[in-house]
Design an enzyme around this catalytic site. Structure first.
Site, PDB file in Angstrom:
ATOM      1  N   HIS A 149       0.819  -1.220   0.000  1.00  0.00           N
ATOM      2  CA  HIS A 149       0.000   0.000   0.000  1.00  0.00           C
ATOM      3  C   HIS A 149       0.855   1.273   0.000  1.00  0.00           C
ATOM      4  O   HIS A 149       0.421   2.311  -0.495  1.00  0.00           O
ATOM      5  CB  HIS A 149      -0.931   0.016   1.213  1.00  0.00           C
ATOM      6  N   LEU A 187      -3.079  -9.690   5.728  1.00  0.00           N
ATOM      7  CA  LEU A 187      -2.998  -9.381   4.290  1.00  0.00           C
ATOM      8  C   LEU A 187      -1.777  -8.494   4.012  1.00  0.00           C
ATOM      9  O   LEU A 187      -1.557  -8.056   2.888  1.00  0.00           O
ATOM     10  CB  LEU A 187      -4.280  -8.688   3.822  1.00  0.00           C
ATOM     11  N   PHE A 188      -0.998  -8.200   5.046  1.00  0.00           N
ATOM     12  CA  PHE A 188       0.336  -7.593   4.923  1.00  0.00           C
ATOM     13  C   PHE A 188       0.361  -6.270   4.157  1.00  0.00           C
ATOM     14  O   PHE A 188       1.317  -5.999   3.403  1.00  0.00           O
ATOM     15  CB  PHE A 188       1.309  -8.583   4.263  1.00  0.00           C
ATOM     16  N   CYS A 189      -0.649  -5.437   4.310  1.00  0.00           N
ATOM     17  CA  CYS A 189      -0.676  -4.139   3.616  1.00  0.00           C
ATOM     18  C   CYS A 189      -0.462  -4.294   2.116  1.00  0.00           C
ATOM     19  O   CYS A 189       0.151  -3.415   1.482  1.00  0.00           O
ATOM     20  CB  CYS A 189       0.357  -3.168   4.194  1.00  0.00           C
ATOM     21  N   ALA A 190      -0.907  -5.417   1.585  1.00  0.00           N
ATOM     22  CA  ALA A 190      -0.860  -5.621   0.128  1.00  0.00           C
ATOM     23  C   ALA A 190      -2.142  -6.368  -0.208  1.00  0.00           C
ATOM     24  O   ALA A 190      -2.110  -7.478  -0.747  1.00  0.00           O
ATOM     25  CB  ALA A 190       0.386  -6.399  -0.267  1.00  0.00           C
TER      26      ALA A 190
END
Ligand code: PMP
Length: 455
Positions: free
Chosen positions: A128, A373-376
């Protein structure tokens, strides 16, 4: 000071990091040495960095302002740190090195400096921090490629199709924070430049694992974070071409960025902004953060990056082989099994809620990984094959893989990781899948936690 040691040391053992002796409690009783396997979020500080910061701390003083000895010493150190980072990144003459707070901050700084009318091209698979800062530009989100070659072809097509062919910027990640896969940065840069576009490299996950040479990769800018490069003191870097940066309004307006400020007769103020990196470093600079990054750059270079890469690749191979032995585990990959990658691996486990699995790794084995979701988000959704649903109760197993895998589990490691952490992780995965969790877990604020009522 040269970053390239005459005789590289062989790194068969991990570099010393803080926290290597920390014990954490297990729900099942007793304590165990903490296995920090979440380097992709934040890596532990290198002992060398900590020692350098501690040695400097008594001499700390304000930067660029004081007349006193310590202020001058700190100013020198700050500027030397800039030069060290420039050398670490292989900067070209005229490149700027700007100290920021983080990769996110660096990319937002660049976003604020792009000339009006610039078209920005970003793959939807980005973190992100690379996906979102371009709010004032016209952004084209490129669909997820399934091979590095497709990434280059997708970018070429998009750049060729742009109308009119004005200023364009491509933002690309060097190594995915989800799959660890390496992106074809050099090829993407060549494709961008051949079409009159510029390119910024998000090296947040690349720089800690791999040498990054801005000139050799031929990218226009590089951004990275200290806390992922073993220097968690609140600083990051944006380095690269000066023209857009020095033509832009300062990222923050204030002291340090301004050379001269005077009242005008009409009541306003005239400002001369600096035409150096200081233009975008308003306020009191984080000298300790900058010094810590420079110390990490020196330590990694002195250890010999090639040796670090070689050792990390052995750990990657061990984790992948261990996971491959458990049929219920599915490793997430965009570019396929053989794609080169750094020590960042995400996976899902059939029959398990990822949050539950990660909680059990922590509570029962003392292993710190990350789930989510790991900022992706777009990338993880693509990899999981559909929109994730709201997490259910812990222990309520997901059904078919891909259908109800709510999110993923990520294990990540690097220069400070001992073999034992990786072995423990592989063994824990095997045991949890075969025997299940030994403890009961429940959901609290959307996360799985050990149920304290189980005695
Ligand atoms: N880009 C990538 C690829 C990342 O992995 C991260 C952090 N997870 C960032 C950017 C943002 O870094 P920071 O949080 O330090 O700003």
């Amino acid at each position: 000071m040269s970053l390239r040691p005459a005789v590289p040391t062989t790194v068969a053992t991990p570099l010393p990091v803080l926290g290597r002796d920390v014990l954490v409690p297990l729900v099942t009783g007793g304590e165990v040495g903490y296995a920090a396997l979440d380097y992709a979020a934040s890596a532990p500080a290198l002992q060398r960095v900590w020692d350098d910061v501690a040695a400097y701390a008594p001499y700390y003083g304000s930067v660029h302002r004081g007349a006193g000895y310590l202020s001058q010493l700190s100013t020198d150190l700050f500027e030397q740190s800039r030069a060290t980072v420039a050398e670490f990144l292989g900067c070209r003459t005229g490149d700027q090195v700007i100290f920021t707070r983080s990769t996110t901050d660096s990319l937002n700084l660049l976003a604020a400096a792009v000339p009006d009318g610039t078209s920005v091209f970003v793959f939807e698979t980005e973190h992100h921090a690379s996906l979102l800062p371009w709010r004032d530009a016209e952004v084209t989100y490129l669909s997820a490629p399934r091979t590095p070659g497709e990434a280059v072809a997708t970018l070429e097509r998009a750049l060729d199709a742009r109308e009119p062919r004005g200023t364009a910027l491509v933002c690309v990640t060097g190594a995915s924070n989800v799959t660890g896969e390496l992106w074809p940065v050099r090829e993407l840069a060549a494709a961008a430049h051949a079409r009159g576009a510029r390119i910024v490299l998000d090296a947040a996950q690349l720089a800690p694992h791999h040498p990054v040479d801005i000139a050799e990769l031929d990218v226009d800018w590089v951004a990275f974070s200290g806390h992922k490069l073993y220097a968690p003191f609140g600083s990051g870097v944006l380095a690269g071409r000066s023209d857009w940066l020095l033509a832009a309004e300062p990222y923050l307006a204030g002291g340090g960025a301004s050379r001269r400020v005077a009242r005008r007769e009409d009541g306003g103020v005239d400002v001369d902004w600096h035409t150096t990196a200081a233009r975008h470093e308003a306020g009191s600079p984080n000298v300790i953060g900058a010094y810590a990054i420079a110390s990490a750059c020196r330590a990694l270079a002195a250890a010999g990056f090639d040796q670090l890469v070689e050792r990390e690749q052995a750990l990657v191979a061990r984790v992948r082989a261990g996971l491959a032995e458990v049929p219920e585990v599915k490793v997430l990959s965009l570019f396929g099994d053989d794609a080169p990658r750094v020590g960042v691996i995400s996976f899902v486990v059939e029959g398990w809620n990822s949050s539950h699995f990660a909680a059990a790794l922590s509570a029962e084995y003392g292993i710190g990984v990350r789930d989510g979701l790991f900022c992706a988000h777009p990338l993880v959704r693509t990899l999981l094959g559909g929109a994730p649903q709201e997490p259910g109760e812990c222990g309520a197993p997901d059904t078919a893989l891909g259908e109800r895998s709510l999110n993923a589990i990520r294990v990540s490691f690097g220069a400070g990781t001992p073999d034992e952490h990786v072995e423990r992780f592989v063994g824990a995965v095997r045991e949890l899948v075969a025997d299940g969790a030994k403890w009961r877990y429940r959901t609290e604020d959307g996360r799985c936690v050990p149920d304290r009522d189980q005695a």
